[in-house]
Enzyme design. Structure first.
Site, PDB file in Angstrom:
ATOM      1  N   GLY A  61      37.407  40.039  85.343  1.00 13.51           N
ATOM      2  CA  GLY A  61      37.891  38.858  84.644  1.00 13.51           C
ATOM      3  C   GLY A  61      37.231  37.557  85.047  1.00 13.51           C
ATOM      4  O   GLY A  61      37.481  36.525  84.423  1.00 13.51           O
ATOM      5  N   GLU A  62      36.382  37.553  86.092  1.00 11.83           N
ATOM      6  CA  GLU A  62      35.698  36.325  86.488  1.00 11.83           C
ATOM      7  C   GLU A  62      34.775  35.840  85.384  1.00 11.83           C
ATOM      8  O   GLU A  62      34.203  36.634  84.636  1.00 11.83           O
ATOM      9  CB  GLU A  62      34.883  36.549  87.772  1.00 11.83           C
ATOM     10  CG  GLU A  62      35.718  36.639  89.026  1.00 11.83           C
ATOM     11  CD  GLU A  62      34.856  36.690  90.275  1.00 11.83           C
ATOM     12  OE1 GLU A  62      33.604  36.590  90.143  1.00 11.83           O
ATOM     13  OE2 GLU A  62      35.415  36.831  91.375  1.00 11.83           O
ATOM     14  N   HIS A  95      48.074  11.870  76.092  1.00  9.69           N
ATOM     15  CA  HIS A  95      49.530  11.833  75.956  1.00  9.69           C
ATOM     16  C   HIS A  95      50.089  10.481  76.381  1.00  9.69           C
ATOM     17  O   HIS A  95      51.081  10.010  75.830  1.00  9.69           O
ATOM     18  CB  HIS A  95      50.151  12.965  76.779  1.00  9.69           C
ATOM     19  CG  HIS A  95      51.630  13.079  76.639  1.00  9.69           C
ATOM     20  ND1 HIS A  95      52.248  13.349  75.440  1.00  9.69           N
ATOM     21  CD2 HIS A  95      52.635  12.939  77.549  1.00  9.69           C
ATOM     22  CE1 HIS A  95      53.560  13.385  75.610  1.00  9.69           C
ATOM     23  NE2 HIS A  95      53.816  13.133  76.877  1.00  9.69           N
ATOM     24  N   LYS A 143      66.243   9.504  71.260  1.00  9.40           N
ATOM     25  CA  LYS A 143      66.171  10.948  71.479  1.00  9.40           C
ATOM     26  C   LYS A 143      66.481  11.281  72.925  1.00  9.40           C
ATOM     27  O   LYS A 143      66.083  10.555  73.843  1.00  9.40           O
ATOM     28  CB  LYS A 143      64.762  11.458  71.121  1.00  9.40           C
ATOM     29  CG  LYS A 143      64.549  12.951  71.302  1.00  9.40           C
ATOM     30  CD  LYS A 143      63.091  13.320  71.086  1.00  9.40           C
ATOM     31  CE  LYS A 143      62.215  12.857  72.243  1.00  9.40           C
ATOM     32  NZ  LYS A 143      60.813  13.326  72.124  1.00  9.40           N
ATOM     33  N   ASP A 158      54.195  20.315  69.356  1.00 13.94           N
ATOM     34  CA  ASP A 158      54.161  21.545  70.154  1.00 13.94           C
ATOM     35  C   ASP A 158      55.029  22.610  69.481  1.00 13.94           C
ATOM     36  O   ASP A 158      54.558  23.391  68.661  1.00 13.94           O
ATOM     37  CB  ASP A 158      54.620  21.251  71.574  1.00 13.94           C
ATOM     38  CG  ASP A 158      54.373  22.417  72.525  1.00 13.94           C
ATOM     39  OD1 ASP A 158      53.900  23.470  72.064  1.00 13.94           O
ATOM     40  OD2 ASP A 158      54.659  22.275  73.726  1.00 13.94           O
ATOM     41  N   THR A 159      56.312  22.634  69.787  1.00 13.66           N
ATOM     42  CA  THR A 159      57.206  23.588  69.125  1.00 13.66           C
ATOM     43  C   THR A 159      57.827  22.984  67.868  1.00 13.66           C
ATOM     44  O   THR A 159      58.607  23.656  67.186  1.00 13.66           O
ATOM     45  CB  THR A 159      58.333  24.025  70.077  1.00 13.66           C
ATOM     46  OG1 THR A 159      59.102  22.878  70.455  1.00 13.66           O
ATOM     47  CG2 THR A 159      57.761  24.684  71.326  1.00 13.66           C
TER      48      THR A 159
END
Length: 314
Positions: free
Chosen positions: A45-46, A136, A198, A228-229
Site C-alpha cells: 500500500g505504500e 473554511h 443555528k 458535506d452531508t
C-alpha cells in the site's frame, strides 16, 4: 526563489490522483500539457511517486486537493519533495480543496489542530507558495509559513445569479459565522440580508433555532463554503419555506456530498444547488449533476471551475 520572474515557457503542471479530471481541464484551458508523473502503490500500500520529465529551473504547480483519504495529502507531499529534490525553481501547491480545514482550533480538551499540522507538512515538504480556494476560514492563511494566494469562487456565483430574474432577493447566512460572506454576496447582488440562528448538537448535525430577517415572499439565496452531508442547507431551506420564502437557491464552493447529501438535497425545498466542480466526489454522484443551462431536471448544478484562471494570474 519565490521572487524569480519566470516566463510562461517555464511553467510546469503536475497532478496527483485526487482529482485528475479537474487537473486535465485546467491544463486544457491553459494550453499547457500535464507533466508525466508515475504514481503507483507497492504491494503493502505504500505510495511511489516519480516525475518523468526534467523540472530543473521550472516553475512547478502541483494540483492536488487534500480531501480524505489521507493518501491524497501524502501524494501532494511526495510530489513536492520530488520536485524540490529535482531542483525546481519554485513549487506552488494548488489546493482546490484544503482538507482538515474545519479542525482549525482547540474547541475542546485534548484535540488536535489538524489544519495547522497539515499546513506545516506542506511547508516542510518544500512548497514555496500555496494557491487555495475558499478556505473554511480566512485565518487558515496564517497557518502557512509561506505566501498564500487565497482565491474565491464568489465571482462565478455572482455572475450565475445575476443572470436569473430573482424576485426581491435576500441572501441568507446559514449561521452567524457566515454573515460576513453573506453580506458580501448581498452587496454584489443588490439583495437584502438575513441570518439563521443555528445550533450544532454534534458533528454533521444542525438545528435551526430562528431566522433573523424578512424572507416571506422573497427569493432566498443560501451561500456556504461547503456542502458535506447537506444537513445545514436542507434544514435552512425547510425553515425558510415555513416562513413563506418563494424560491430557495443554495450554493457552495466545495461539494463534498457525503453520505445522504444527494438524497437530502433532492427531497428538500431547494429549487437549485449551484456548486463549483472541483471535488472528485461531485463527479461520483451519478445523475446528481445537471450541467445544462436551462435549470430543468436535476437541481444540483456544477458551474464553470475557476482554478485555471488563478494559474494564469500566478
Amino acid at each position: 526563489m519565490a521572487d524569480l520572474s519566470l516566463s510562461r515557457s517555464q511553467l510546469l503542471l503536475l497532478a496527483g490522483t485526487a482529482n485528475r479530471p479537474l487537473a486535465e481541464e485546467m491544463a486544457e484551458h491553459l494550453g499547457q500539457p500535464l507533466c508525466a508523473v508515475t504514481i503507483r502503490r507497492f504491494a503493502d500500500g505504500e505510495i511511489f511517486v516519480k516525475i518523468d520529465e526534467n523540472v530543473r529551473g521550472r516553475d512547478v504547480f502541483i494540483i492536488q486537493p487534500t480531501n480524505p483519504p489521507a493518501e491524497n495529502h501524502l501524494e501532494l507531499l511526495f510530489l513536492i519533495d520530488a520536485a524540490r529534490r529535482a531542483s525546481a525553481a519554485r513549487i506552488t501547491a494548488v489546493l482546490p480543496y484544503f482538507g482538515y480545514a474545519r479542525q482549525d482550533r482547540k474547541d475542546q480538551p485534548r484535540v488536535a489542530i489538524s489544519a495547522k499540522l497539515m499546513a506545516n507538512l506542506i511547508t516542510a515538504a518544500g512548497a514555496d507558495r500555496v494557491l487555495g480556494m475558499d478556505f473554511h476560514s480566512h485565518q487558515l492563511q496564517g497557518f502557512f509559513d509561506i505566501p498564500v494566494d487565497h482565491l474565491y469562487a464568489a465571482p462565478v456565483f455572482v455572475s450565475h445569479f445575476r443572470q436569473k430574474q430573482l424576485y426581491d432577493p435576500v441572501v441568507v447566512a446559514p449561521d452567524v459565522g457566515s454573515a460576513k460572506m453573506a453580506r458580501g454576496f448581498a452587496k454584489r447582488l443588490n439583495a437584502s440580508l438575513a441570518i439563521i440562528d443555528k445550533r450544532r448538537p454534534s458533528a454533521n448535525v444542525a438545528e435551526v433555532v430562528n431566522v433573523v430577517g424578512e424572507v416571506a415572499d422573497k427569493d432566498c439565496l443560501v451561500p456556504d463554503d461547503m456542502i458535506d452531508t447537506a444537513g445545514t442547507v436542507t434544514e435552512a431551506a425547510a425553515a425558510l419555506k415555513r416562513l413563506g420564502a418563494r424560491n430557495i437557491y443554495a450554493f457552495a464552493s466545495h461539494a463534498l456530498l457525503s453520505g445522504p447529501a444527494v438524497e437530502r438535497l433532492r427531497a428538500s425545498a431547494i429549487n437549485e444547488v449551484a456548486v463549483d466542480p472541483r471535488r472528485a466526489e461531485l463527479r461520483q454522484a451519478e445523475g446528481a449533476v445537471d450541467r445544462g443551462a436551462d435549470g430543468q431536471g436535476d437541481r444540483l448544478r456544477a458551474l464553470e471551475p475557476v482554478g485555471e484562471r488563478a494559474l494564469r494570474l500566478s
